[in-house]
Scaffold this motif. Structure first.
Motif, mmCIF file in Angstrom:
data_model
loop_
_atom_site.group_PDB
_atom_site.id
_atom_site.type_symbol
_atom_site.label_atom_id
_atom_site.label_comp_id
_atom_site.label_asym_id
_atom_site.label_seq_id
_atom_site.Cartn_x
_atom_site.Cartn_y
_atom_site.Cartn_z
ATOM 1 N N UNK A 186 30.922 71.904 66.820
ATOM 2 C CA UNK A 186 29.632 72.579 66.798
ATOM 3 C C UNK A 186 28.957 72.409 65.438
ATOM 4 N N UNK A 187 29.717 72.571 64.365
ATOM 5 C CA UNK A 187 29.164 72.453 63.014
ATOM 6 C C UNK A 187 28.612 71.078 62.717
ATOM 7 N N UNK A 188 29.315 70.045 63.158
ATOM 8 C CA UNK A 188 28.839 68.674 62.938
ATOM 9 C C UNK A 188 27.509 68.461 63.643
ATOM 10 N N UNK A 217 27.492 68.825 70.543
ATOM 11 C CA UNK A 217 28.807 68.533 69.971
ATOM 12 C C UNK A 217 29.913 69.177 70.792
ATOM 13 N N UNK A 218 29.689 70.431 71.224
ATOM 14 C CA UNK A 218 30.670 71.105 72.077
ATOM 15 C C UNK A 218 30.808 70.399 73.421
ATOM 16 N N UNK A 273 29.193 62.156 82.951
ATOM 17 C CA UNK A 273 28.621 63.264 82.182
ATOM 18 C C UNK A 273 28.523 62.907 80.693
ATOM 19 N N UNK A 274 29.593 62.345 80.148
ATOM 20 C CA UNK A 274 29.599 62.011 78.715
ATOM 21 C C UNK A 274 28.576 60.931 78.403
ATOM 22 N N UNK A 275 28.510 59.894 79.218
ATOM 23 C CA UNK A 275 27.579 58.801 78.948
ATOM 24 C C UNK A 275 26.131 59.296 78.980
ATOM 25 N N UNK A 276 25.848 60.294 79.808
ATOM 26 C CA UNK A 276 24.484 60.832 79.874
ATOM 27 C C UNK A 276 24.177 61.745 78.702
ATOM 28 N N UNK A 277 25.172 62.425 78.198
ATOM 29 C CA UNK A 277 24.967 63.191 76.968
ATOM 30 C C UNK A 277 24.661 62.244 75.807
ATOM 31 N N UNK A 278 25.422 61.166 75.717
ATOM 32 C CA UNK A 278 25.177 60.193 74.649
ATOM 33 C C UNK A 278 23.790 59.588 74.785
ATOM 34 N N UNK A 279 23.400 59.325 76.027
ATOM 35 C CA UNK A 279 22.070 58.783 76.280
ATOM 36 C C UNK A 279 20.990 59.743 75.786
ATOM 37 N N UNK A 280 21.144 61.029 76.127
ATOM 38 C CA UNK A 280 20.139 62.020 75.731
ATOM 39 C C UNK A 280 20.063 62.146 74.212
#
Length: 485
Positions: free
Chosen positions: A463-465, A112-113, A323-330
């Motif tokens: 972070x909480x979400x 989330x961060x 970077x963002x698209x790979x985080x979403x992928x993971x």
């Protein structure tokens, strides 16, 4: 060893069927990854935009030393980070590392961060890039269109490249990055060769200069200039021999970025003299570096730098988009986000759904600020980049602690320096930087205490979400690759 691969992401169930169809693929090497990382750091933007602010309101002529301090802290962090990259290969990088070391709930909170960090910094750069493009077009006789029109044009180009295989984006970034580093190098060499305004001195690297003024402000700008170096691990699945490529790229990126910034900033200090650079920066913060280029090289090189500033911003946008698209992928692959995000393109083997989702989220953020009539630099860029700086620092602290925890309970690597001493020193250094940033956060965002409180609350909420999502969802099975055209 307990190496985790693209087909067995952290916390995910073991996949079935054609495992190779579920991961990202590419042939990017050390040089390509370093290009992606340094592009995210946007050297010309840092030297032309952040450095003058450091000189004006930070520790003045001691600003170059702030880059040295930031480099040392990040190198200590990188030792454990690189060691862990030999055992965890995943597009989620920080998220995957924190999950492995501190558990899935904390790991998804870290994700989330990460998403907040890169979404915020990319939105910030869209504001600055839109304003820069608007000024350049008008300067050269083009139509005076709103800044957000140019932001959307850049967004479309970034989205197109981000949809394709990472090798395509790396080639584009390589060209752009070579040009911007080249022009800064020309200016720095010219200043040093001509002896600057008052001769060559090394006062910038002395303790007395570093601790003068407000070193905390310079330190936080210096650290912010490194945002994106996590990409060394993000592209592990698309790298040749990631166990070797990622550690080498990590060290190379941090050292190259730090050394380049330190020398370039020192040259700018000398261009105006150690005693006169603060006054010069305060008198013309936006044009300081371009004035030096015109005086020590030629007015033409200053014009070229203005154009390359825009391409520098474009390179950073593309790097953060990836970077963002790979985080979403993971996250999609692990079941912590809609499974469709974990699909790879049938031909490009890219996280194309994540790329489309990222483009949509960037559009929403920029549209909100544009509809509100906000200033693209004083509000969109300043607020979002300030929030991203705090968020990435907290994420790095979590990752550093996770590295310590991982090696303490796994025992897969018994090297004391790599798994205990360096990560512990890196954690201490990062905590010190966090303290400095929080103490100067209102100054960083050029806003009020109330605004600072709101932005910090958003970081805590992100972070909480993530933690709540991890506690309420079950890890899913890795999805199959789509066959989109």
């Amino acid at each position: 060893m307990s190496e985790l691969s693209a087909t067995a992401p952290v916390g995910a169930a073991e996949p079935t069927g054609d495992a190779s169809a579920r991961g990202l693929r590419g042939s990017i090497g050390v040089v390509g990854i370093v290009f992606l990382v340094v592009a995210a750091a946007a050297p010309l933007t840092a030297v032309g935009g952040a450095l003058p602010v450091m000189l004006a309101i930070g520790n003045g002529a001691g600003s170059p030393m702030a880059y040295v301090v930031a480099t040392v802290v990040l190198l200590l962090f990188s030792v454990g980070y690189a060691a862990m990259s030999r055992h965890v290969v995943d597009a989620g990088a920080f998220y995957a590392y924190v999950s492995k070391g501190l558990g899935t709930p904390v790991g998804v909170g870290a994700a989330g961060l990460a998403l907040l960090t890169y979404t915020a910094i990319q939105a910030a750069i869209y504001g600055l890039a839109g304003a820069t493009a608007q000024g350049l077009v008008v300067q050269y006789g083009g139509p005076d269109l709103p800044w957000w029109v140019w932001s959307l044009v850049l967004m479309a180009a970034v989205g197109l490249l981000g949809y394709r295989n990472i090798d395509v984006g790396a080639k584009v970034l390589g060209i752009v990055l070579t040009l911007e580093i080249g022009v800064i190098t020309v200016v720095a060499v010219a200043v040093l060769a001509q002896g600057g305004a008052d001769g060559i001195d090394v006062r910038s690297f002395t303790p007395s200069e570093f601790f003068s003024g407000a070193p905390g402000i310079s330190i936080m700008f210096a650290v912010a200039s490194f945002i994106g170096f996590e990409a060394t691990a993000i592209y592990g699945e698309e790298a040749r021999n990631p166990r070797r490529t990622v550690p080498l790229a990590t060290y190379a990126a941090v050292v190259l970025i730090g050394a380049f910034y330190a020398v370039a900033s020192w040259a700018i200090v000398l261009a105006f003299g150690s005693d006169g650079v603060v006054a010069a920066a305060r008198a013309d913060t936006a044009g300081l570096v371009f004035t030096a280029a015109a005086e020590y090289v030629s007015p033409v090189i200053a014009e070229v730098m203005l154009v390359l500033l825009l391409t520098s911003l474009f390179a950073a946008l593309l790097a953060f988009h990836n970077a963002i698209s790979r985080y979403l992928f993971a996250l999609g692959r692990q079941g912590m986000a809609p499974g469709v995000l974990g699909r790879t393109h049938g031909r490009h083997t890219s996280p194309h759904v994540g790329s489309l989702a990222q483009t949509a989220s960037a559009f929403v953020v920029v549209a909100v600020f544009a509809a509100a009539g906000s200033d693209p630099v004083l509000q969109l860029f300043t607020w979002m980049s300030g929030m991203a700086t705090v968020s990435i620092l907290l994420l790095m602290v979590l990752t550093s602690v996770a590295v310590l925890a991982f090696f303490a309970h796994s025992r897969v690597d018994r090297r004391i320096w790599h798994t205990r001493v360096a990560p512990a020193l890196g954690t201490a250094g990062l905590l010190g930087v966090v303290g400095l940033v929080l103490a100067n956060f209102t100054t960083l965002i050029s806003g009020s205490t109330a605004l600072a409180t709101v932005l910090l609350a958003v970081i805590v909420a992100a972070f909480g979400v993530g933690v709540v999502v991890a506690l309420t969802r079950s890890p899913g099975r890795a999805p199959t690759r789509s066959s989109g055209g």
